[in-house]
Design an enzyme around this catalytic site. Structure first.
Site, PDB file in Angstrom:
ATOM      1  N   TRP A 106       0.833  -1.215   0.000  1.00  0.00           N
ATOM      2  CA  TRP A 106       0.000   0.000   0.000  1.00  0.00           C
ATOM      3  C   TRP A 106       0.865   1.261   0.000  1.00  0.00           C
ATOM      4  O   TRP A 106       0.624   2.195  -0.760  1.00  0.00           O
ATOM      5  CB  TRP A 106      -0.930  -0.002   1.224  1.00  0.00           C
ATOM      6  CG  TRP A 106      -1.815   1.220   1.273  1.00  0.00           C
ATOM      7  CD1 TRP A 106      -3.034   1.381   0.678  1.00  0.00           C
ATOM      8  CD2 TRP A 106      -1.536   2.460   1.943  1.00  0.00           C
ATOM      9  NE1 TRP A 106      -3.532   2.643   0.935  1.00  0.00           N
ATOM     10  CE2 TRP A 106      -2.632   3.328   1.712  1.00  0.00           C
ATOM     11  CE3 TRP A 106      -0.467   2.931   2.710  1.00  0.00           C
ATOM     12  CZ2 TRP A 106      -2.685   4.628   2.224  1.00  0.00           C
ATOM     13  CZ3 TRP A 106      -0.523   4.224   3.222  1.00  0.00           C
ATOM     14  CH2 TRP A 106      -1.625   5.052   2.966  1.00  0.00           C
ATOM     15  N   GLY A 144      -5.973  -2.709  -2.291  1.00  0.00           N
ATOM     16  CA  GLY A 144      -6.021  -2.950  -0.857  1.00  0.00           C
ATOM     17  C   GLY A 144      -6.469  -1.732  -0.056  1.00  0.00           C
ATOM     18  O   GLY A 144      -6.605  -1.803   1.162  1.00  0.00           O
ATOM     19  N   ASP A 145      -6.695  -0.615  -0.732  1.00  0.00           N
ATOM     20  CA  ASP A 145      -7.050   0.625  -0.043  1.00  0.00           C
ATOM     21  C   ASP A 145      -8.548   0.683   0.250  1.00  0.00           C
ATOM     22  O   ASP A 145      -9.375   0.522  -0.655  1.00  0.00           O
ATOM     23  CB  ASP A 145      -6.637   1.825  -0.911  1.00  0.00           C
ATOM     24  CG  ASP A 145      -6.877   3.152  -0.208  1.00  0.00           C
ATOM     25  OD1 ASP A 145      -5.947   3.626   0.466  1.00  0.00           O
ATOM     26  OD2 ASP A 145      -7.990   3.700  -0.322  1.00  0.00           O
ATOM     27  N   LEU A 146      -8.890   0.948   1.503  1.00  0.00           N
ATOM     28  CA  LEU A 146     -10.290   0.965   1.916  1.00  0.00           C
ATOM     29  C   LEU A 146     -11.100   2.044   1.189  1.00  0.00           C
ATOM     30  O   LEU A 146     -12.239   1.815   0.773  1.00  0.00           O
ATOM     31  CB  LEU A 146     -10.376   1.182   3.433  1.00  0.00           C
ATOM     32  CG  LEU A 146     -11.749   1.007   4.062  1.00  0.00           C
ATOM     33  CD1 LEU A 146     -12.267  -0.417   3.902  1.00  0.00           C
ATOM     34  CD2 LEU A 146     -11.711   1.383   5.538  1.00  0.00           C
ATOM     35  N   TRP A 186     -11.599   8.263  -4.517  1.00  0.00           N
ATOM     36  CA  TRP A 186     -11.407   8.768  -3.153  1.00  0.00           C
ATOM     37  C   TRP A 186     -12.347   9.936  -2.848  1.00  0.00           C
ATOM     38  O   TRP A 186     -12.880  10.039  -1.763  1.00  0.00           O
ATOM     39  CB  TRP A 186      -9.958   9.206  -2.946  1.00  0.00           C
ATOM     40  CG  TRP A 186      -9.042   8.116  -2.507  1.00  0.00           C
ATOM     41  CD1 TRP A 186      -9.259   7.192  -1.523  1.00  0.00           C
ATOM     42  CD2 TRP A 186      -7.741   7.834  -3.027  1.00  0.00           C
ATOM     43  NE1 TRP A 186      -8.166   6.351  -1.415  1.00  0.00           N
ATOM     44  CE2 TRP A 186      -7.222   6.726  -2.313  1.00  0.00           C
ATOM     45  CE3 TRP A 186      -6.936   8.410  -4.011  1.00  0.00           C
ATOM     46  CZ2 TRP A 186      -5.968   6.184  -2.558  1.00  0.00           C
ATOM     47  CZ3 TRP A 186      -5.687   7.891  -4.251  1.00  0.00           C
ATOM     48  CH2 TRP A 186      -5.203   6.780  -3.538  1.00  0.00           C
TER      49      TRP A 186
END
Length: 204
Positions: free
Chosen positions: A136, A155-157, A197
């Site tokens: 990450w 893998g980033d929320l 995002w």
């Protein structure tokens, strides 16, 4: 004049039915290329698992350990005693990670001058040699320091949440699902992620 990769990505994504409205709403992405590789990685270690405000405070204190206005060199960081790093608010782990990073830069284990010639996959493999630098962290480095145009941090929320919101999915998607959806706008994943995002932030 040749367009920079990020502007070129925006032009492509504008035509996408999911990203067109997001681009109209949020304007051009804030993706400025960084210059100091060592600084970017130190900062990413400091900021791991902390709120922006808390991390910024600790990072500011770390900078005051050095008299120069320029960011310290790996050699300068290596000379700072462990307890002194701890005194600015760094955890035991993070202090050891920063010292490991500085040592690997100083002894040439990390060949930062060669990074620009490496593929994204090669950079991931090269930098995860450092304690505390995971996939990450390298993905964020590729996006925000090197400005690589096609990075998809599955893998980033926030990215998972962004996919769920933008594509109106019932649950947060797995990596395979994200890769499949992203195939419509590769190789422009970095810019697309900036808008994912934004979508996730709006829902907070």
């Amino acid at each position: 004049m040749k367009k920079d990769p990020i502007s070129a990505s925006v032009e492509v994504l504008k035509k996408d039915k999911y990203f067109g409205p997001l681009i109209k709403k949020h304007g051009p992405p804030e993706l400025k290329r960084g210059t100091n590789v060592f600084e970017a990685l130190v900062r990413s270690i400091v900021y791991q698992q902390l709120s922006g405000k808390a991390a910024a405070t600790i990072y500011g204190r770390f900078r005051t350990l050095f008299t120069s206005k320029k960011f310290p060199t790996p050699e300068e960081v290596s000379k700072v005693p462990f307890e002194k790093l701890r005194s600015v608010g760094l955890s035991n782990q993070k202090a050891s990670y920063i010292l490991d990073l500085a040592a690997k830069f100083a002894d040439g284990t990390i060949e930062h001058k060669k990074l620009s010639r490496m593929t994204n996959e090669e950079i991931v493999a090269h930098l995860v040699q450092v304690k505390g630098v995971g996939v990450w962290t390298v993905h964020m480095f590729l996006m925000f320091t090197l400005n690589r145009p096609d990075v998809l941090p599955v893998g980033d929320l926030g990215i998972k949440k962004g996919f769920q919101i933008v594509y109106k999915l019932r649950t947060m998607p797995e990596a395979k699902k994200m890769e499949k959806l992203a195939s419509a706008w590769r190789p422009h994943a970095t810019t697309a992620c900036w808008y994912l995002w934004r979508a996730a932030d709006e829902k907070k």
